[in-house]
Design a protein around this motif. Sequence first.
Motif, PDB file in Angstrom:
ATOM      1  N   TRP A 223      22.711  10.600  14.867  1.00 55.82           N
ATOM      2  CA  TRP A 223      23.376  10.393  16.159  1.00 55.82           C
ATOM      3  C   TRP A 223      23.920  11.716  16.691  1.00 55.82           C
ATOM      4  N   HIS A 224      24.555  12.494  15.829  1.00 53.04           N
ATOM      5  CA  HIS A 224      25.087  13.786  16.265  1.00 53.04           C
ATOM      6  C   HIS A 224      23.965  14.698  16.765  1.00 53.04           C
ATOM      7  N   GLN A 225      22.861  14.714  16.067  1.00 51.59           N
ATOM      8  CA  GLN A 225      21.751  15.562  16.484  1.00 51.59           C
ATOM      9  C   GLN A 225      21.161  15.106  17.808  1.00 51.59           C
ATOM     10  N   ALA A 226      21.029  13.796  17.979  1.00 55.64           N
ATOM     11  CA  ALA A 226      20.506  13.270  19.239  1.00 55.64           C
ATOM     12  C   ALA A 226      21.470  13.561  20.390  1.00 55.64           C
ATOM     13  N   LEU A 227      22.779  13.404  20.145  1.00 54.76           N
ATOM     14  CA  LEU A 227      23.769  13.674  21.189  1.00 54.76           C
ATOM     15  C   LEU A 227      23.745  15.144  21.580  1.00 54.76           C
ATOM     16  N   ASP A 228      23.704  16.028  20.589  1.00 47.24           N
ATOM     17  CA  ASP A 228      23.659  17.465  20.878  1.00 47.24           C
ATOM     18  C   ASP A 228      22.381  17.841  21.616  1.00 47.24           C
ATOM     19  N   ARG A 271      31.995  -9.365  -1.097  1.00 45.96           N
ATOM     20  CA  ARG A 271      31.109 -10.400  -0.551  1.00 45.96           C
ATOM     21  C   ARG A 271      31.249 -10.520   0.965  1.00 45.96           C
ATOM     22  N   SER A 272      32.487 -10.547   1.477  1.00 46.20           N
ATOM     23  CA  SER A 272      32.670 -10.659   2.928  1.00 46.20           C
ATOM     24  C   SER A 272      32.129  -9.428   3.644  1.00 46.20           C
ATOM     25  N   LEU A 273      32.254  -8.259   3.019  1.00 45.49           N
ATOM     26  CA  LEU A 273      31.680  -7.047   3.591  1.00 45.49           C
ATOM     27  C   LEU A 273      30.170  -7.175   3.702  1.00 45.49           C
ATOM     28  N   LEU A 274      29.522  -7.619   2.639  1.00 43.66           N
ATOM     29  CA  LEU A 274      28.070  -7.757   2.648  1.00 43.66           C
ATOM     30  C   LEU A 274      27.604  -8.764   3.690  1.00 43.66           C
ATOM     31  N   GLU A 275      28.336  -9.861   3.833  1.00 43.18           N
ATOM     32  CA  GLU A 275      27.957 -10.847   4.840  1.00 43.18           C
ATOM     33  C   GLU A 275      28.094 -10.281   6.247  1.00 43.18           C
ATOM     34  N   CYS A 276      29.120  -9.470   6.462  1.00 43.85           N
ATOM     35  CA  CYS A 276      29.271  -8.806   7.758  1.00 43.85           C
ATOM     36  C   CYS A 276      28.111  -7.843   8.016  1.00 43.85           C
ATOM     37  N   LEU A 277      27.754  -7.065   7.012  1.00 47.98           N
ATOM     38  CA  LEU A 277      26.658  -6.104   7.163  1.00 47.98           C
ATOM     39  C   LEU A 277      25.318  -6.805   7.368  1.00 47.98           C
ATOM     40  N   ARG A 278      25.188  -8.004   6.860  1.00 47.93           N
ATOM     41  CA  ARG A 278      23.967  -8.779   7.073  1.00 47.93           C
ATOM     42  C   ARG A 278      23.930  -9.411   8.461  1.00 47.93           C
ATOM     43  N   ASP A 279      25.061  -9.956   8.905  1.00 45.47           N
ATOM     44  CA  ASP A 279      25.086 -10.767  10.121  1.00 45.47           C
ATOM     45  C   ASP A 279      25.358  -9.963  11.387  1.00 45.47           C
ATOM     46  N   ARG A 280      25.924  -8.761  11.262  1.00 40.23           N
ATOM     47  CA  ARG A 280      26.330  -8.035  12.472  1.00 40.23           C
ATOM     48  C   ARG A 280      25.683  -6.662  12.559  1.00 40.23           C
ATOM     49  N   GLN A 281      24.399  -6.600  12.238  1.00 44.76           N
ATOM     50  CA  GLN A 281      23.743  -5.298  12.257  1.00 44.76           C
ATOM     51  C   GLN A 281      23.573  -4.756  13.666  1.00 44.76           C
ATOM     52  N   ASP A 282      23.473  -5.624  14.664  1.00 47.68           N
ATOM     53  CA  ASP A 282      23.415  -5.132  16.044  1.00 47.68           C
ATOM     54  C   ASP A 282      24.716  -4.403  16.405  1.00 47.68           C
ATOM     55  N   ASP A 283      25.847  -4.937  15.931  1.00 47.32           N
ATOM     56  CA  ASP A 283      27.135  -4.309  16.218  1.00 47.32           C
ATOM     57  C   ASP A 283      27.407  -3.113  15.311  1.00 47.32           C
ATOM     58  N   LEU A 284      26.663  -2.969  14.257  1.00 47.88           N
ATOM     59  CA  LEU A 284      26.835  -1.833  13.362  1.00 47.88           C
ATOM     60  C   LEU A 284      25.982  -0.641  13.790  1.00 47.88           C
ATOM     61  N   PHE A 285      24.792  -0.923  14.327  1.00 45.73           N
ATOM     62  CA  PHE A 285      23.856   0.145  14.680  1.00 45.73           C
ATOM     63  C   PHE A 285      23.732   0.351  16.187  1.00 45.73           C
ATOM     64  N   ARG A 286      24.689  -0.134  16.967  1.00 45.31           N
ATOM     65  CA  ARG A 286      24.610   0.016  18.422  1.00 45.31           C
ATOM     66  C   ARG A 286      24.563   1.479  18.833  1.00 45.31           C
ATOM     67  N   PHE A 287      25.231   2.331  18.079  1.00 47.67           N
ATOM     68  CA  PHE A 287      25.255   3.755  18.419  1.00 47.67           C
ATOM     69  C   PHE A 287      23.861   4.380  18.335  1.00 47.67           C
ATOM     70  N   CYS A 288      22.972   3.771  17.573  1.00 50.56           N
ATOM     71  CA  CYS A 288      21.623   4.332  17.449  1.00 50.56           C
ATOM     72  C   CYS A 288      20.811   4.155  18.739  1.00 50.56           C
ATOM     73  N   SER A 289      21.064   3.098  19.461  1.00 47.84           N
ATOM     74  CA  SER A 289      20.314   2.823  20.689  1.00 47.84           C
ATOM     75  C   SER A 289      20.992   3.359  21.936  1.00 47.84           C
ATOM     76  N   ASP A 290      22.196   3.890  21.801  1.00 45.35           N
ATOM     77  CA  ASP A 290      22.922   4.439  22.952  1.00 45.35           C
ATOM     78  C   ASP A 290      23.881   5.508  22.433  1.00 45.35           C
ATOM     79  N   THR A 291      23.556   6.768  22.659  1.00 46.31           N
ATOM     80  CA  THR A 291      24.366   7.848  22.100  1.00 46.31           C
ATOM     81  C   THR A 291      25.710   8.002  22.810  1.00 46.31           C
ATOM     82  N   ARG A 292      25.943   7.243  23.886  1.00 47.70           N
ATOM     83  CA  ARG A 292      27.281   7.247  24.485  1.00 47.70           C
ATOM     84  C   ARG A 292      28.286   6.517  23.591  1.00 47.70           C
ATOM     85  N   VAL A 293      27.792   5.665  22.724  1.00 44.62           N
ATOM     86  CA  VAL A 293      28.644   4.868  21.836  1.00 44.62           C
ATOM     87  C   VAL A 293      28.938   5.672  20.577  1.00 44.62           C
TER      88      VAL A 293
END
Length: 364
Positions: A223-228, A271-293
């Motif tokens: 992300w840093h490289q893409a932003l720069d 366990r709750s962390l893993l379930e979050c990482l499984r279920d909310r990957q769109d909210d975890l990787f949003r910065f990859c699709s928009d470098t403003r985030v």
Amino acid sequence: MSSRQVFDVPPVTVRVTEYMLYKKQCRCGCVTAATPPAGVADAPVSYGPNLQAFVAYLLVFQHVPVHRAAMLIADLTGARPSTGFVHGILRRCAHALGEVMTLVKTLVTGATVAGFDETTLRCGPAGRKKYVLSASTELCTLFFLGGRDLGSFTEFGVLPGFTGVAVHDRYSVYDNRAFAGVGGHQICCAHILRDLQDAAEVYPGQHWPEQASRALRALIVGWHQALDGGQARVPADVTGPLVSQFRHAVRVGLSQVPSVPGANAKQLPGRSLLECLRDRQDDLFRFCSDTRVWPTNNISERDLRPLKTQQKISGRLQSTDVTRDRLTIRGYISTAAKHRVDIITALRDAMTRNPWTPPIPAPT
């Protein structure tokens, strides 16, 4: 030939300026009285805006306690303000910033991306604590004193009208239906990395925490490289393999940290962390699709950190009203600093009832 340079400052001493205000009566009996010049208080003796700004700077930016601030000013300048005057500067300065901070709230609410965070603060009667809620952009900072509940977040007044991307930790209030207008969420990757480090310590023989952390860190570097490089998103050839590695690590973790049956059953660590990482990957990787985030909420954490320093020095802030005044001033000087405005100058402008105002960005 050689030269020597010595940098020093002249001794600072208070300077007293006396204004003689005459009153005259003309032949017709009309009496005309002079008024004080602009910025001069209607009182026999007062302190000017430079000293007032110095007081506000010491109290809010440098976290100097009231009594020590009065002593420091006396030692440095020869002026001897009372502790009551020093303490009263907080209310006077905060009241001068009402319109400015209303504008700051508008700018944060209308931002494309904003970070939200919260932290405890010992404030009010002994044995009780409150929370400072923050809303930050790259150019603005806003604070609110309340609780860590839906009512306080709503009263803060930013999230109800916010339509951009909210960067925050995994606290459930941010996902409440009351804030359905939020345009998207970005879970702070710094928080996730800390949680994965905890999981690695709990399960030292398992490899999934390290694999997930390694992939997430590499995505942040991308992300840093893409932003720069001025790119709108992280290239797919970078994100593809790393996201795949991350998902594989989460699947392995879910298999090695099983769910405990029962609606109210206490789950195993991670366990709750893993379930979050499984279920909310769109909210975890949003910065990859928009470098403003932003991938992390570090901006918000930096904005909040001075408040913890204040608490360590003061122990407990006794008055909730004065604490709110401190937060108003802190938000103002933080916003000014983000715009590269000198803090003392901004405070002096506030004490002359002409506070610095952030520029309104042009519509895009």
